[in-house]
Write a protein that holds these residues in place. Structure first.
Motif, PDB file in Angstrom:
ATOM      1  N   ALA A 286       1.099 -22.526 -12.460  1.00  0.00           N
ATOM      2  CA  ALA A 286       0.673 -21.878 -11.215  1.00  0.00           C
ATOM      3  C   ALA A 286      -0.799 -21.522 -11.296  1.00  0.00           C
ATOM      4  O   ALA A 286      -1.293 -21.080 -12.335  1.00  0.00           O
ATOM      5  CB  ALA A 286       1.501 -20.625 -10.947  1.00  0.00           C
ATOM      6  N   GLU A 287      -1.480 -21.779 -10.183  1.00  0.00           N
ATOM      7  CA  GLU A 287      -2.841 -21.267 -10.047  1.00  0.00           C
ATOM      8  C   GLU A 287      -2.720 -19.946  -9.324  1.00  0.00           C
ATOM      9  O   GLU A 287      -2.261 -19.897  -8.186  1.00  0.00           O
ATOM     10  CB  GLU A 287      -3.681 -22.209  -9.191  1.00  0.00           C
ATOM     11  CG  GLU A 287      -4.104 -23.467  -9.878  1.00  0.00           C
ATOM     12  CD  GLU A 287      -4.978 -24.295  -8.945  1.00  0.00           C
ATOM     13  OE1 GLU A 287      -6.113 -23.870  -8.660  1.00  0.00           O
ATOM     14  OE2 GLU A 287      -4.492 -25.327  -8.465  1.00  0.00           O
ATOM     15  N   VAL A 288      -3.096 -18.897 -10.003  1.00  0.00           N
ATOM     16  CA  VAL A 288      -2.893 -17.554  -9.453  1.00  0.00           C
ATOM     17  C   VAL A 288      -4.240 -16.927  -9.084  1.00  0.00           C
ATOM     18  O   VAL A 288      -5.186 -16.953  -9.866  1.00  0.00           O
ATOM     19  CB  VAL A 288      -2.164 -16.649 -10.460  1.00  0.00           C
ATOM     20  CG1 VAL A 288      -1.827 -15.299  -9.832  1.00  0.00           C
ATOM     21  CG2 VAL A 288      -0.890 -17.328 -10.965  1.00  0.00           C
ATOM     22  N   ASP A 289      -4.293 -16.426  -7.879  1.00  0.00           N
ATOM     23  CA  ASP A 289      -5.455 -15.673  -7.388  1.00  0.00           C
ATOM     24  C   ASP A 289      -5.007 -14.248  -7.177  1.00  0.00           C
ATOM     25  O   ASP A 289      -3.967 -14.010  -6.588  1.00  0.00           O
ATOM     26  CB  ASP A 289      -5.877 -16.201  -5.994  1.00  0.00           C
ATOM     27  CG  ASP A 289      -6.893 -17.292  -6.087  1.00  0.00           C
ATOM     28  OD1 ASP A 289      -7.949 -17.034  -6.678  1.00  0.00           O
ATOM     29  OD2 ASP A 289      -6.632 -18.391  -5.557  1.00  0.00           O
ATOM     30  N   TRP A 290      -5.783 -13.305  -7.636  1.00  0.00           N
ATOM     31  CA  TRP A 290      -5.422 -11.926  -7.322  1.00  0.00           C
ATOM     32  C   TRP A 290      -6.659 -11.052  -7.305  1.00  0.00           C
ATOM     33  O   TRP A 290      -7.750 -11.474  -7.698  1.00  0.00           O
ATOM     34  CB  TRP A 290      -4.382 -11.400  -8.287  1.00  0.00           C
ATOM     35  CG  TRP A 290      -4.849 -11.010  -9.652  1.00  0.00           C
ATOM     36  CD1 TRP A 290      -5.103  -9.748 -10.108  1.00  0.00           C
ATOM     37  CD2 TRP A 290      -5.096 -11.884 -10.771  1.00  0.00           C
ATOM     38  NE1 TRP A 290      -5.497  -9.782 -11.420  1.00  0.00           N
ATOM     39  CE2 TRP A 290      -5.510 -11.068 -11.854  1.00  0.00           C
ATOM     40  CE3 TRP A 290      -5.034 -13.271 -10.957  1.00  0.00           C
ATOM     41  CZ2 TRP A 290      -5.844 -11.606 -13.114  1.00  0.00           C
ATOM     42  CZ3 TRP A 290      -5.369 -13.798 -12.190  1.00  0.00           C
ATOM     43  CH2 TRP A 290      -5.766 -12.976 -13.245  1.00  0.00           C
ATOM     44  N   LEU A 291      -6.461  -9.863  -6.837  1.00  0.00           N
ATOM     45  CA  LEU A 291      -7.546  -8.897  -6.783  1.00  0.00           C
ATOM     46  C   LEU A 291      -7.050  -7.640  -7.462  1.00  0.00           C
ATOM     47  O   LEU A 291      -5.962  -7.156  -7.165  1.00  0.00           O
ATOM     48  CB  LEU A 291      -7.893  -8.587  -5.320  1.00  0.00           C
ATOM     49  CG  LEU A 291      -9.131  -7.711  -5.131  1.00  0.00           C
ATOM     50  CD1 LEU A 291     -10.390  -8.505  -5.460  1.00  0.00           C
ATOM     51  CD2 LEU A 291      -9.201  -7.191  -3.709  1.00  0.00           C
ATOM     52  N   VAL A 292      -7.841  -7.135  -8.383  1.00  0.00           N
ATOM     53  CA  VAL A 292      -7.477  -5.880  -9.042  1.00  0.00           C
ATOM     54  C   VAL A 292      -8.571  -4.867  -8.741  1.00  0.00           C
ATOM     55  O   VAL A 292      -9.759  -5.184  -8.800  1.00  0.00           O
ATOM     56  CB  VAL A 292      -7.252  -6.094 -10.564  1.00  0.00           C
ATOM     57  CG1 VAL A 292      -8.507  -6.627 -11.245  1.00  0.00           C
ATOM     58  CG2 VAL A 292      -6.785  -4.817 -11.232  1.00  0.00           C
ATOM     59  N   CYS A 293      -8.156  -3.679  -8.342  1.00  0.00           N
ATOM     60  CA  CYS A 293      -9.126  -2.669  -7.908  1.00  0.00           C
ATOM     61  C   CYS A 293      -8.866  -1.332  -8.572  1.00  0.00           C
ATOM     62  O   CYS A 293      -7.733  -0.984  -8.893  1.00  0.00           O
ATOM     63  CB  CYS A 293      -9.060  -2.461  -6.389  1.00  0.00           C
ATOM     64  SG  CYS A 293      -9.467  -3.922  -5.426  1.00  0.00           S
ATOM     65  N   LYS A 294      -9.934  -0.601  -8.744  1.00  0.00           N
ATOM     66  CA  LYS A 294      -9.863   0.803  -9.122  1.00  0.00           C
ATOM     67  C   LYS A 294     -10.792   1.468  -8.124  1.00  0.00           C
ATOM     68  O   LYS A 294     -10.464   1.618  -6.960  1.00  0.00           O
ATOM     69  CB  LYS A 294     -10.319   0.996 -10.569  1.00  0.00           C
ATOM     70  CG  LYS A 294     -10.058   2.370 -11.115  1.00  0.00           C
ATOM     71  CD  LYS A 294     -10.514   2.444 -12.576  1.00  0.00           C
ATOM     72  CE  LYS A 294     -10.227   3.790 -13.191  1.00  0.00           C
ATOM     73  NZ  LYS A 294     -10.692   3.841 -14.594  1.00  0.00           N
ATOM     74  N   ASP A 295     -12.009   1.802  -8.573  1.00  0.00           N
ATOM     75  CA  ASP A 295     -12.996   2.234  -7.596  1.00  0.00           C
ATOM     76  C   ASP A 295     -13.707   1.013  -7.043  1.00  0.00           C
ATOM     77  O   ASP A 295     -14.154   0.970  -5.911  1.00  0.00           O
ATOM     78  CB  ASP A 295     -13.985   3.186  -8.257  1.00  0.00           C
ATOM     79  CG  ASP A 295     -14.866   3.856  -7.247  1.00  0.00           C
ATOM     80  OD1 ASP A 295     -14.369   4.167  -6.152  1.00  0.00           O
ATOM     81  OD2 ASP A 295     -16.053   4.046  -7.536  1.00  0.00           O
ATOM     82  N   SER A 296     -13.780  -0.011  -7.865  1.00  0.00           N
ATOM     83  CA  SER A 296     -14.333  -1.278  -7.399  1.00  0.00           C
ATOM     84  C   SER A 296     -13.262  -2.348  -7.581  1.00  0.00           C
ATOM     85  O   SER A 296     -12.204  -2.078  -8.133  1.00  0.00           O
ATOM     86  CB  SER A 296     -15.588  -1.635  -8.198  1.00  0.00           C
ATOM     87  OG  SER A 296     -15.269  -1.665  -9.566  1.00  0.00           O
ATOM     88  N   CYS A 297     -13.547  -3.542  -7.101  1.00  0.00           N
ATOM     89  CA  CYS A 297     -12.553  -4.608  -7.146  1.00  0.00           C
ATOM     90  C   CYS A 297     -13.065  -5.800  -7.943  1.00  0.00           C
ATOM     91  O   CYS A 297     -14.249  -6.115  -7.908  1.00  0.00           O
ATOM     92  CB  CYS A 297     -12.213  -5.085  -5.733  1.00  0.00           C
ATOM     93  SG  CYS A 297     -11.543  -3.793  -4.686  1.00  0.00           S
ATOM     94  N   ILE A 298     -12.169  -6.450  -8.634  1.00  0.00           N
ATOM     95  CA  ILE A 298     -12.515  -7.649  -9.389  1.00  0.00           C
ATOM     96  C   ILE A 298     -11.502  -8.739  -9.036  1.00  0.00           C
ATOM     97  O   ILE A 298     -10.294  -8.522  -9.142  1.00  0.00           O
ATOM     98  CB  ILE A 298     -12.476  -7.374 -10.908  1.00  0.00           C
ATOM     99  CG1 ILE A 298     -13.474  -6.269 -11.273  1.00  0.00           C
ATOM    100  CG2 ILE A 298     -12.770  -8.641 -11.689  1.00  0.00           C
ATOM    101  CD1 ILE A 298     -13.404  -5.846 -12.722  1.00  0.00           C
ATOM    102  N   PRO A 299     -11.992  -9.889  -8.585  1.00  0.00           N
ATOM    103  CA  PRO A 299     -11.046 -10.966  -8.300  1.00  0.00           C
ATOM    104  C   PRO A 299     -10.622 -11.647  -9.596  1.00  0.00           C
ATOM    105  O   PRO A 299     -11.433 -11.838 -10.487  1.00  0.00           O
ATOM    106  CB  PRO A 299     -11.846 -11.922  -7.412  1.00  0.00           C
ATOM    107  CG  PRO A 299     -13.283 -11.622  -7.690  1.00  0.00           C
ATOM    108  CD  PRO A 299     -13.377 -10.245  -8.291  1.00  0.00           C
ATOM    109  N   GLY A 300      -9.371 -11.985  -9.664  1.00  0.00           N
ATOM    110  CA  GLY A 300      -8.879 -12.694 -10.831  1.00  0.00           C
ATOM    111  C   GLY A 300      -8.435 -14.094 -10.442  1.00  0.00           C
ATOM    112  O   GLY A 300      -7.991 -14.324  -9.314  1.00  0.00           O
TER     113      GLY A 300
END
Lengths: 259, 308
Positions: free
Chosen positions: B157-171
């Motif tokens: 699988a090619e997985v796209d995600w976004l992880v955030c705290k105060d800022s966001c980082i795309p994975g």
């Protein structure tokens, strides 16, 4: 007291009528002569002179002398007051170069105003400037096709938040060769007035001050994939064609605004 | 058998849910690619690992082998550093839910992601999101035909995600899992459990059941413009809107209550999203005093079934 503290509805309505009376202003703008502001300020007929000041430019009409005496007070837009099809809440913000921008001054000049909620650190903003040049392309397309477009980027990150740092934003302007001003909204009052949730979050305000679009720049929320429908271009094109805007409000995607 | 029956039921319901969601969210939320077109030969026999920190994703299996002729479950296991979160696939003020594009072995169909119920998360400025913190396992149903007994299958699988705290980082990660298909007649209990069995159980405990009024402690009334939820005896009631049609006014204040009831006025505005997915779809969570597990139900009502 030079000017009214809040540019209230009477003025906005007055300007709207004035702009309406000069209906061709949008297609034949004359930057040196703004019919609405001039008419208002020089005649003072329909609206009291004091109420005109916010909409006047230095050197115009009766207000000039008074305007020079003291600072112009900023409108205080109400949270959540922006609604599609209604007058966009007026605001005034200072950009990274210290210049003041007031929405009603632009619309009084017959400008269409595009607002872009901005945070150079957000990957979705980075997407639209770096991976794809959606933002600059959209700006270039609009300004090449029309000469009454004003584009204002707004950073509503709270005072002290790293993403609202002056130099950080100035560096982004330089790096991405941003041609339009980036306005700082450290209290978030303007962002809250427009219910701007995300970066990027786009708004289009017509020449008569009506909010005609709110939402995403395009239709692909992935940080890695470009959209194939540009909602801002679509809304502006339909507006100029006199058509109904088919998608006046779409869900925005992106990072949360750092209020 | 009861457990397995439950799983299959959930699988079917959530599969419908997932495909509708996929269209709701427009861009490939889940796309089950045609069999094996992109399958890489010589795949590694370990879970793929994705970057970036502060989160990672792995493709994992519940058991040491897959059961032929059955619905099996793989999992996209997200693990986040403290304070970071990923997004549920529903109505959120910010962020983006993970998406996956699958490469499945010939003859095997990968179903749509089943999303455990989320938690509400409110950021400064009244930004409301529905999220997962800590870790989250997204269930992926996989039907393995009987004739694949004894084979070794590789899923990717090619997985796209976004992880955030105060800022966001795309994975972004390309994850892979190679797993053997066991013998016929192997029951779920007999299939060797992996270290991830607990994560699967935790995810299942948060999967909503399709709402059946007569069976549920919670009473839910849906009209075109409103949702009314009554949960007598509940400590808290929460409404998680999953489709544009289920978007509600003032969700920040009205989407969760300690009053055993919720009254929501629906206010969808995105016409294209509504046209693509004209279904009022939401999850209700009701927590009861002294009960460890909440009631979680999924309501799906096509607008066409509701009067004007």
């Amino acid at each position: 007291m030079c000017c009214v503290s809040h540019i209230g509805l009477p003025l906005v309505a007055g300007l709207a009528v004035a702009v309406g009376a000069f209906g061709l202003a949008s297609t034949q703008p004359e930057p040196t002569a703004q019919p609405a502001a001039s008419a208002c300020c020089s005649t003072g007929a329909a609206v009291a002179a004091a109420e005109c000041c916010g909409g006047c430019k230095t050197g115009e009409g009766e207000c000039t002398a008074e305007t020079a005496k003291g600072p112009v007070e900023d409108p205080v837009p109400e949270a959540g007051s922006a609604k599609i099809g209604e007058m966009a809440p007026d605001f005034a913000l200072i950009d990274l170069n210290g210049e003041r921008h007031q929405l009603s001054e632009y619309t009084a000049e017959g400008k269409i105003v595009v607002l872009e909620w901005f945070n150079p650190e957000c990957p979705f903003v980075v997407k639209q400037y770096e991976r794809f040049s959606t933002m600059p392309d959209t700006y270039n397309t609009l300004t090449e096709e029309h000469d009454n477009i004003v584009w204002l980027a707004i950073n509503s990150g709270r005072d002290g938040h790293a993403t609202a740092d002056h130099d950080f934003n100035a560096e982004a302007v330089e790096k991405w060769e941003i041609k339009y001003p980036v306005l700082m909204d450290p209290t978030g009052i303007v962002g809250q007035a427009y219910s701007a949730l995300r970066t990027p979050h786009m708004y289009v305000i017509a020449e008569d001050g009506t909010l005609i679009f709110a939402g995403a720049i395009d239709n692909n929320p992935s940080p890695r994939v470009a959209g194939d429908v540009n909602y801002v271009l679509q809304a502006v094109a339909q507006h100029f064609a006199g058509e109904t805007i088919t998608e006046p409000e779409v869900a925005a995607y992106g990072c949360g605004v750092k209020y | 058998m009861a457990v397995r029956h439950g799983m299959v039921t959930r699988g079917l319901a959530a599969s419908t849910l997932g495909s509708a969601l996929g269209s709701a969210l427009g861009s490939a939320l889940v796309s089950a690619l045609a069999s094996g077109a992109l399958a890489a030969p010589g795949a590694e026999a370990q879970p793929g690992r994705g970057r970036p920190e502060p989160s990672k994703v792995r493709l994992v299996a519940e058991g040491g082998s897959l059961r032929p002729g059955e619905m099996n479950y793989l999992g996209l296991l997200f693990e986040m550093d403290e304070g970071w979160h990923i997004y549920w696939a529903g109505v959120n003020d910010s962020g983006l839910a993970p998406s996956a594009a699958w490469t499945s072995p010939p003859g095997v169909e990968v179903g749509a992601i089943q999303w455990p119920a989320p938690h509400r998360y409110i950021a400064p400025g009244g930004i409301l999101d529905h999220i997962y913190e800590g870790s989250a396992l997204l269930l992926v149903p996989v039907y393995v035909p009987e004739d694949l007994v004894g084979q070794t299958l590789t899923f990717g699988a090619e997985v796209d995600w976004l992880v955030c705290k105060d800022s966001c980082i795309p994975g972004y990660a390309n994850v892979r899992l190679t797993v053997r298909v066991g013998e016929m007649g192997l029951t779920e209990g007999e299939a060797e459990a992996t270290e991830f069995a607990e994560a699967f159980e935790a995810a299942r405990s948060r999967l909503p059941d399709p709402y059946v009024e007569s069976d549920s402690l919670v009473k839910i009334r849906v009209t075109r413009g409103a949702v009314e939820i009554d949960a007598p005896g509940a400590r808290t009631v929460s409404y998680y809107p999953q489709s544009e049609a289920s978007r509600a006014e003032n969700l920040l204040q009205r989407g969760q209550s300690g009053e055993q009831r919720l009254r929501l006025t629906l206010s969808p505005f995105d016409r294209s999203a509504l046209a693509k997915d004209p279904v009022i779809r939401f999850v209700v969570e009701a927590e009861y005093p002294g009960e460890e597990s909440p009631v979680l139900v999924l309501v799906e009502r096509p607008l066409s079934e509701l009067g004007g």
